[in-house]
Design a protein around this motif. Structure first.
Motif, PDB file in Angstrom:
ATOM      1  N   ASP A  16      -8.454 -18.922  -2.239  1.00 61.96           N
ATOM      2  CA  ASP A  16      -7.528 -19.583  -1.300  1.00 61.96           C
ATOM      3  C   ASP A  16      -7.976 -19.438   0.150  1.00 61.96           C
ATOM      4  O   ASP A  16      -7.496 -20.151   1.028  1.00 61.96           O
ATOM      5  N   LYS A  29      -8.571  -6.426  -7.110  1.00 63.10           N
ATOM      6  CA  LYS A  29      -8.532  -6.042  -8.534  1.00 63.10           C
ATOM      7  C   LYS A  29      -7.092  -5.896  -9.030  1.00 63.10           C
ATOM      8  O   LYS A  29      -6.710  -6.478 -10.046  1.00 63.10           O
ATOM      9  N   THR A  30      -6.314  -5.105  -8.297  1.00 59.02           N
ATOM     10  CA  THR A  30      -4.949  -4.824  -8.737  1.00 59.02           C
ATOM     11  C   THR A  30      -4.075  -6.075  -8.669  1.00 59.02           C
ATOM     12  O   THR A  30      -3.327  -6.373  -9.604  1.00 59.02           O
ATOM     13  N   LEU A  31      -4.215  -6.822  -7.600  1.00 59.94           N
ATOM     14  CA  LEU A  31      -3.400  -8.029  -7.454  1.00 59.94           C
ATOM     15  C   LEU A  31      -3.756  -9.071  -8.525  1.00 59.94           C
ATOM     16  O   LEU A  31      -2.887  -9.788  -9.026  1.00 59.94           O
ATOM     17  N   ALA A  62      -5.990 -14.324  -6.511  1.00 63.30           N
ATOM     18  CA  ALA A  62      -4.937 -13.458  -7.032  1.00 63.30           C
ATOM     19  C   ALA A  62      -3.609 -13.772  -6.352  1.00 63.30           C
ATOM     20  O   ALA A  62      -2.553 -13.392  -6.831  1.00 63.30           O
TER      21      ALA A  62
HETATM   22  P1  GTP Z   1      -8.412  -0.981  -4.338  1.00 58.75           P
HETATM   23  O1  GTP Z   1      -7.625  -0.642  -5.546  1.00 58.75           O
HETATM   24  O2  GTP Z   1      -7.973  -0.253  -3.122  1.00 58.75           O
HETATM   25  O3  GTP Z   1      -9.892  -0.855  -4.551  1.00 58.75           O
HETATM   26  O4  GTP Z   1      -8.164  -2.549  -3.967  1.00 58.75           O
HETATM   27  P2  GTP Z   1      -7.972  -3.777  -4.957  1.00 58.75           P
HETATM   28  O5  GTP Z   1      -9.299  -4.337  -5.287  1.00 58.75           O
HETATM   29  O6  GTP Z   1      -7.106  -3.411  -6.098  1.00 58.75           O
HETATM   30  O7  GTP Z   1      -7.259  -4.837  -4.005  1.00 58.75           O
HETATM   31  P3  GTP Z   1      -5.690  -5.246  -3.963  1.00 58.75           P
HETATM   32  O8  GTP Z   1      -5.328  -5.995  -5.193  1.00 58.75           O
HETATM   33  O9  GTP Z   1      -4.894  -4.046  -3.644  1.00 58.75           O
HETATM   34  O10 GTP Z   1      -5.715  -6.278  -2.752  1.00 58.75           O
HETATM   35  C1  GTP Z   1      -6.182  -5.905  -1.477  1.00 58.75           C
HETATM   36  C2  GTP Z   1      -5.686  -6.862  -0.411  1.00 58.75           C
HETATM   37  O11 GTP Z   1      -6.285  -8.147  -0.573  1.00 58.75           O
HETATM   38  C3  GTP Z   1      -4.178  -7.087  -0.446  1.00 58.75           C
HETATM   39  O12 GTP Z   1      -3.721  -7.187   0.872  1.00 58.75           O
HETATM   40  C4  GTP Z   1      -4.031  -8.400  -1.162  1.00 58.75           C
HETATM   41  O13 GTP Z   1      -2.871  -9.091  -0.801  1.00 58.75           O
HETATM   42  C5  GTP Z   1      -5.289  -9.139  -0.723  1.00 58.75           C
HETATM   43  N1  GTP Z   1      -5.731 -10.096  -1.754  1.00 58.75           N
HETATM   44  C6  GTP Z   1      -6.039  -9.797  -3.024  1.00 58.75           C
HETATM   45  N2  GTP Z   1      -6.400 -10.895  -3.700  1.00 58.75           N
HETATM   46  C7  GTP Z   1      -6.334 -11.925  -2.821  1.00 58.75           C
HETATM   47  C8  GTP Z   1      -6.594 -13.342  -2.907  1.00 58.75           C
HETATM   48  O14 GTP Z   1      -6.971 -13.894  -3.944  1.00 58.75           O
HETATM   49  N3  GTP Z   1      -6.414 -14.068  -1.769  1.00 58.75           N
HETATM   50  C9  GTP Z   1      -6.015 -13.514  -0.598  1.00 58.75           C
HETATM   51  N4  GTP Z   1      -5.855 -14.314   0.442  1.00 58.75           N
HETATM   52  N5  GTP Z   1      -5.749 -12.200  -0.479  1.00 58.75           N
HETATM   53  C10 GTP Z   1      -5.909 -11.405  -1.572  1.00 58.75           C
END
Ligand code: GTP
Ligand code: MG
Length: 454
Positions: A136, A19-21, A202
């Motif tokens: 990816d 989500k954040t990324l 992301a």
């Molecule tokens: P919370 O806020 O803890 O619920 O997580 P989030 O949903 O915000 O996830 P976040 O964006 O922090 O990403 C979590 C992990 O997944 C990180 O290590 C990112 O680098 C990885 N990640 C996120 N999006 C992608 C993607 O599209 N591809 C890959 N390969 N890794 C991803």
């Protein structure tokens, strides 16, 4: 001046789905990398103007024939650290969020908290799209930075496309078992009955253009212009978080969805005991990225904010405010504002002598979600209130139990159960079901109730 504001788009989903990324990619910033442990700490709100989307999504805008057809000024994205935050985006009769993006990991499908988010989105009637993220990671996928999905998929080897189709097919099946019709967005025939799935990454930025365009289309079709019209009047919003900040005292992070909030305003919001009146001493907003010199230098003080916006309020009298509470600026009669807030809060709670379960939750938002969910599951509620289970709750549950043993239960969401209450419940034959995932609390209660009947 009244005008059309950007839709508030909330991003929800299971932990670590990206989500954040994804938001970070959308903003072109590195906020995710500055967060301790990569976990979202605050309700981050970011404005993405439509002009930027059009420049970013260029050729896809033409391919989808959207050029000149978008009238929303952009999006206000809200990142959430979990489903409780989505619950707190409540307002009378629905959600402050105009649209939602449910992010799932394309390689693992809908997981526990994703399912919970989905339940909440549906309970609040928020139109949504699904981002099937981590594209990816599809075996054999050839990535190219920021390429729209529609162009990217045409360039892949057959086996990568087959893999992708298999994962999307699984997600579609999973959703269909939940009664939701969904399809890859470019195959959706009718957006009124089918939820679009947009594959994204992301990390590489692929599919992000598609996601923004689909979200714009869904927003324009399913969010009314009336809902997006802001007035010039006093602010109306909702409290997302309340905390102690060193040097500032109690601060409240709020989202203002209508009107204008000014320094010096008197506001009415609510706590456990009812309406609370406070005075706005300072208004703090995140600095625009280009004004930020170092990661510590993140905020600035302003004299007023205009909807829709996320703002931190430093105020006198904010102690005891509970998240999910409405917040309104007073213009004219203080009494009337207090009455209106009091009525809204009373509508979230339940106090009756009918038979039914007792519901307890940590915030007004989670309590409202819980009651909504219990109603949908045809479970009657005798009493619903914010806070940990108490002596009174046990007494009420015990009274209900006398009429029907299956209703001698307290459902406690996101709250701790004091040991003495636990003991008292045990000796009165009252069942306490506790948990952090709403549908699981309800499932566990139903299992217990069915066993009683068997
Ligand atoms: P919370 O806020 O803890 O619920 O997580 P989030 O949903 O915000 O996830 P976040 O964006 O922090 O990403 C979590 C992990 O997944 C990180 O290590 C990112 O680098 C990885 N990640 C996120 N999006 C992608 C993607 O599209 N591809 C890959 N390969 N890794 C991803
Ligand atoms: Mg996050």
């Amino acid at each position: 001046m009244a005008g059309i504001r950007s839709p508030i788009a909330v991003v929800v989903g299971h932990v670590d789905v990206g989500k954040t990324l994804l938001l970070d990619k959308i903003r072109g910033t590195a906020v995710a990398y500055r967060e301790p442990g990569m976990i979202t700490q605050h309700i981050g709100m970011s404005f993405v103007p439509w002009g930027a989307v059009e420049r970013f999504a260029g050729p896809l805008v033409d391919r989808l024939r959207l050029r000149g057809r978008i009238w929303i000024p952009g999006f206000l994205f809200i990142d959430t650290p979990g489903h409780a935050a989505f619950s707190n985006l409540r307002k009378r009769g629905g959600s402050v969020a105009d649209v939602a993006v449910l992010v799932v990991d394309i390689t693992s499908g809908l997981e526990e908290q994703g399912l919970e988010s989905l339940n909440l989105i549906r309970a609040r009637g928020v139109p949504f799209v699904i981002a099937a993220n981590k594209l990816d990671r599809i075996y054999g996928w050839q990535s190219e930075e920021n390429r729209p999905f529609l162009f990217a998929v045409e360039r892949q080897e057959w086996h990568a496309v087959a893999q992708l189709e298999e994962q999307i097919g699984r997600l579609i099946d999973q959703l269909s078992r939940l009664g939701i019709e969904a399809d890859r967005y470019d195959r959706v025939r009718d957006f009124a009955t089918q939820v679009p799935i947009v594959p994204t990454s992301a990390v590489t930025g692929e599919g992000v253009a598609d996601l923004l365009l689909v979200l714009a289309g869904v927003s324009q079709r399913f969010v009314s212009k009336e809902r997006l019209t802001v007035r010039d009047g006093p602010a109306r919003g909702v409290v997302m978080e309340v905390k102690e900040e060193r040097g500032l005292g109690t601060v409240a992070d709020v989202i203002i969805y209508d009107g204008v909030l000014r320094r010096g305003d008197t506001v009415v919001t609510a706590g456990l005991q009812g309406p609370i009146t406070a005075k706005v001493k300072m208004l703090i907003v995140p600095k625009p990225l280009d004004e930020m010199r170092d990661p510590e230098d993140r905020y600035k003080y302003v004299d007023e904010v205009r909807a829709a916006v996320g703002v931190r309020i430093v105020g006198e009298g904010l102690e005891g405010v509970v998240p999910g509470a409405p917040i309104v600026a007073v213009e004219g009669s203080l009494e009337e504002a207090v009455k209106a807030v009091g009525e809204e809060i009373a509508a979230v709670k339940i106090e009756s002598d009918k038979e039914g379960v007792v519901a307890k939750a940590d915030t007004f938002g989670t309590l409202e979600s819980m009651v909504l969910f219990l109603r949908q599951s045809n479970i009657p509620v005798r009493r619903a209130d914010v806070g940990p289970p108490s002596h009174k709750d046990v007494v009420e549950a015990a009274l209900s139990r006398r009429r029907d043993p299956a209703y001698g239960a307290i459902l406690a969401f996101n709250v701790r159960v004091p040991p003495e209450v636990e003991k008292e419940a045990q000796s009165s034959g009252v069942k306490i079901v506790r948990g952090e995932i709403l549908y699981k609390v309800v499932d566990e209660y139903l299992r217990w109730a069915n066993e009683l009947k068997a």
